[in-house]
Scaffold this motif. Structure first.
Motif, mmCIF file in Angstrom:
data_model
loop_
_atom_site.group_PDB
_atom_site.id
_atom_site.type_symbol
_atom_site.label_atom_id
_atom_site.label_comp_id
_atom_site.label_asym_id
_atom_site.label_seq_id
_atom_site.Cartn_x
_atom_site.Cartn_y
_atom_site.Cartn_z
ATOM 1 N N UNK A 256 -0.159 -20.847 -14.687
ATOM 2 C CA UNK A 256 -1.438 -20.761 -13.979
ATOM 3 C C UNK A 256 -1.429 -21.556 -12.673
ATOM 4 N N UNK A 257 -0.500 -22.495 -12.521
ATOM 5 C CA UNK A 257 -0.388 -23.178 -11.226
ATOM 6 C C UNK A 257 0.183 -22.252 -10.168
ATOM 7 N N UNK A 258 1.034 -21.320 -10.587
ATOM 8 C CA UNK A 258 1.608 -20.350 -9.650
ATOM 9 C C UNK A 258 0.660 -19.180 -9.402
ATOM 10 N N UNK A 259 0.013 -18.710 -10.485
ATOM 11 C CA UNK A 259 -0.874 -17.541 -10.394
ATOM 12 C C UNK A 259 -2.126 -17.827 -11.224
ATOM 13 N N UNK A 260 -3.274 -18.013 -10.582
ATOM 14 C CA UNK A 260 -4.502 -18.370 -11.308
ATOM 15 C C UNK A 260 -4.967 -17.322 -12.315
ATOM 16 N N UNK A 261 -4.558 -16.051 -12.141
ATOM 17 C CA UNK A 261 -4.983 -15.001 -13.065
ATOM 18 C C UNK A 261 -3.939 -13.903 -13.113
ATOM 19 N N UNK A 262 -4.031 -13.073 -14.136
ATOM 20 C CA UNK A 262 -3.095 -11.955 -14.267
ATOM 21 C C UNK A 262 -3.277 -10.956 -13.135
ATOM 22 N N UNK A 263 -4.518 -10.731 -12.703
ATOM 23 C CA UNK A 263 -4.754 -9.774 -11.614
ATOM 24 C C UNK A 263 -4.145 -10.262 -10.307
ATOM 25 N N UNK A 264 -4.160 -11.576 -10.087
ATOM 26 C CA UNK A 264 -3.541 -12.103 -8.873
ATOM 27 C C UNK A 264 -2.019 -12.016 -8.950
ATOM 28 N N UNK A 265 -1.478 -12.131 -10.143
ATOM 29 C CA UNK A 265 -0.043 -11.920 -10.328
ATOM 30 C C UNK A 265 0.317 -10.466 -10.046
ATOM 31 N N UNK A 266 -0.497 -9.548 -10.530
ATOM 32 C CA UNK A 266 -0.269 -8.136 -10.234
ATOM 33 C C UNK A 266 -0.348 -7.886 -8.729
ATOM 34 N N UNK A 267 -1.313 -8.508 -8.061
ATOM 35 C CA UNK A 267 -1.450 -8.338 -6.615
ATOM 36 C C UNK A 267 -0.198 -8.828 -5.898
ATOM 37 N N UNK A 268 0.377 -9.940 -6.351
ATOM 38 C CA UNK A 268 1.598 -10.460 -5.726
ATOM 39 C C UNK A 268 2.746 -9.460 -5.867
ATOM 40 N N UNK A 269 2.825 -8.815 -7.046
ATOM 41 C CA UNK A 269 3.844 -7.784 -7.254
ATOM 42 C C UNK A 269 3.609 -6.617 -6.295
ATOM 43 N N UNK A 270 2.350 -6.235 -6.105
ATOM 44 C CA UNK A 270 2.021 -5.130 -5.215
ATOM 45 C C UNK A 270 2.380 -5.439 -3.773
ATOM 46 N N UNK A 271 2.065 -6.642 -3.333
ATOM 47 C CA UNK A 271 2.398 -7.001 -1.954
ATOM 48 C C UNK A 271 3.916 -6.998 -1.751
ATOM 49 N N UNK A 272 4.639 -7.426 -2.777
ATOM 50 C CA UNK A 272 6.101 -7.379 -2.696
ATOM 51 C C UNK A 272 6.579 -5.934 -2.527
ATOM 52 N N UNK A 273 6.032 -5.025 -3.339
ATOM 53 C CA UNK A 273 6.425 -3.620 -3.243
ATOM 54 C C UNK A 273 6.040 -3.033 -1.890
ATOM 55 N N UNK A 274 4.829 -3.318 -1.429
ATOM 56 C CA UNK A 274 4.373 -2.780 -0.142
ATOM 57 C C UNK A 274 5.268 -3.256 0.995
ATOM 58 N N UNK A 275 5.668 -4.519 0.949
ATOM 59 C CA UNK A 275 6.553 -5.052 1.996
ATOM 60 C C UNK A 275 7.903 -4.345 1.980
ATOM 61 N N UNK A 276 8.430 -4.077 0.799
ATOM 62 C CA UNK A 276 9.743 -3.431 0.712
ATOM 63 C C UNK A 276 9.677 -1.974 1.153
ATOM 64 N N UNK A 277 8.600 -1.301 0.784
ATOM 65 C CA UNK A 277 8.437 0.078 1.237
ATOM 66 C C UNK A 277 8.323 0.126 2.755
ATOM 67 N N UNK A 278 7.532 -0.786 3.329
ATOM 68 C CA UNK A 278 7.359 -0.813 4.788
ATOM 69 C C UNK A 278 8.679 -1.119 5.494
ATOM 70 N N UNK A 279 9.455 -2.065 4.933
ATOM 71 C CA UNK A 279 10.730 -2.409 5.555
ATOM 72 C C UNK A 279 11.709 -1.237 5.494
ATOM 73 N N UNK A 280 11.764 -0.561 4.345
ATOM 74 C CA UNK A 280 12.664 0.586 4.212
ATOM 75 C C UNK A 280 12.263 1.705 5.164
#
Length: 401
Positions: A256-280
């Motif tokens: 919880x120090x890294x990610x206050x909630x499960x939804x925010x953890x999911x959002x971090x995964x999404x931003x990672x995917x969006x960045x990789x798609x944009x870079x590709x």
């Protein structure tokens, strides 16, 4: 009529005979819009115009609505592919494409049940629907093999899957297009897929990314990697923060120090995917020599991502309804921006085609890549990624690189 109704001039309101179908349709639309777990009974009732308790006259619970809606959709697909005795194979295939395209347009708002909500079905319901899907695939594959005797049975089934992914793609977006034109586009693109050349890959073990050395990852990266794996395997709602903590070897308090909630953890995964798609996408466009080459590179780069990072792309495609509102809107903009790059380049490659047509075909190619990446990647052997890329090229009517 009661005495009171006789006195005040009112007449009894008859309950529509199709009320159960109305409720199931409303539920299906809401499940596709916001996810199965994001919809309540009262919302379904409100869309139909009845009270929450009235729903229970027709369905005992929300799951029964999901089961009914998916069964009804499956029955419609079976009806659209039912055989007509004595039809020549080519005529049979064309009729199925016409009927499937019509169904795809008519059921556009609920077609996502197959793609996103099937995982929430209980085993018996899921097995029955998967059996129906195999029946539909074989109904397309059999006349296709009669028309193209050179095709191996598994290649004919692959092309049938590709056609179904194309038809289903209309449910993955809300791009405006006239129904008749959408049906025509899907039918023509379906024929391009059925005529596609399938190069049989060498039958060896499928390529899997090499496992990362856990010692090289930070704690935050380890948590994200394990969350992604669990979300992909079980779905967002079936995974708890405690599950993620255990899988990543992290104490719950540290998680919880890294990610206050499960939804925010999911959002971090999404931003990672969006960045990789944009870079590709940027790399593909930045190295292209022509419009045709740019489109081919877009296809190839996305295929590489889907087959190389399947967990990331599948979660990116399937779990957006579970994001926090602010992140969902921002990430949907990112997803639309990615699609619009495909639309822009396809329009440059085929200037006689309208932007609306290009958008439908771009979504069709993207959905085909993700669908086939999920369903055939590990049972077809090495090289299937190149086969799928070739099918996407054929769908867009662009030569492969």
């Amino acid at each position: 009529m009661t005495a009171r109704q006789a006195l005040d001039g009112t007449t009894p309101v008859k309950r529509p005979k199709d009320r159960k179908a109305q409720i199931a349709l409303a539920a299906a639309e809401l499940f596709c819009e916001r996810g199965y777990h994001g919809v309540g009974i009262d919302e379904i009732a409100g869309r139909v115009g009845i009270s929450g308790p009235a729903v229970y006259r027709h369905f005992p619970n929300k799951y029964a609505m999901l089961s009914h809606a998916t069964r009804e959709l499956s029955d419609a697909v079976l009806a659209a592919t039912a055989a007509t005795p004595g039809q020549p194979p080519r005529e049979r295939l064309d009729q199925m494409l016409v009927e499937l395209a019509r169904l795809g347009v008519q059921r556009r708002r609920v077609g996502g049940l197959y793609q996103w909500e099937l995982r929430y079905l209980e085993a018996d319901d899921r097995d029955r629907l998967l059996a129906d899907a195999r029946t539909v695939i074989n109904r397309i594959a059999q006349p296709l093999r009669s028309e193209r005797p050179d095709l191996a049975p598994r290649d004919a089934r692959l092309l049938a899957r590709a056609v179904l992914s194309l038809i289903g793609s209309l449910s993955t977006h809300r791009a405006a297009i006239a129904p008749g034109r959408a049906q025509e586009l899907l039918r023509d693109a379906g024929w391009r897929l059925l005529r596609a050349t399938v190069t049989q890959p060498v039958r060896t073990a499928a390529r899997r990314p090499a496992p990362a050395d856990p010692g090289l990852r930070s704690r935050r990266e380890t948590i994200m990697a394990e969350a992604l794996r669990l979300f992909h395997q079980h779905g967002y709602h079936a995974v708890t923060m405690e599950d993620i903590a255990a899988a990543s070897g992290t104490r719950a308090s540290s998680l919880y120090r890294h990610f206050p909630s499960k939804s925010e953890l999911l959002a971090a995964v999404y931003y990672r995917a969006a960045d990789r798609v944009a870079a590709a996408t940027a790399t593909a466009l930045g190295t292209a020599a022509s419009h045709e080459d740019a489109l081919a590179r877009l296809v190839d780069s996305y295929v590489e991502m889907v087959f190389g990072q399947s967990d990331l792309i599948t979660v990116y495609q399937n779990e957006n309804t579970n994001l926090p509102d602010k992140d969902r809107h921002e990430l949907r903009r990112a997803q639309r921006a990615h699609v619009e790059e495909w639309v822009r380049v396809l329009n440059l490659r085929r200037p006689a085609m309208s932007t609306a047509d290009c958008r439908v075909l771009a979504h069709g190619a993207l959905n085909l890549i993700v669908d086939l990446g999920n369903s055939v990647a590990f049972d077809r052997g090495a090289g299937i990624d190149r086969v799928v890329a070739g099918l996407a090229h054929d769908l867009l009517d662009v030569p492969a690189r």
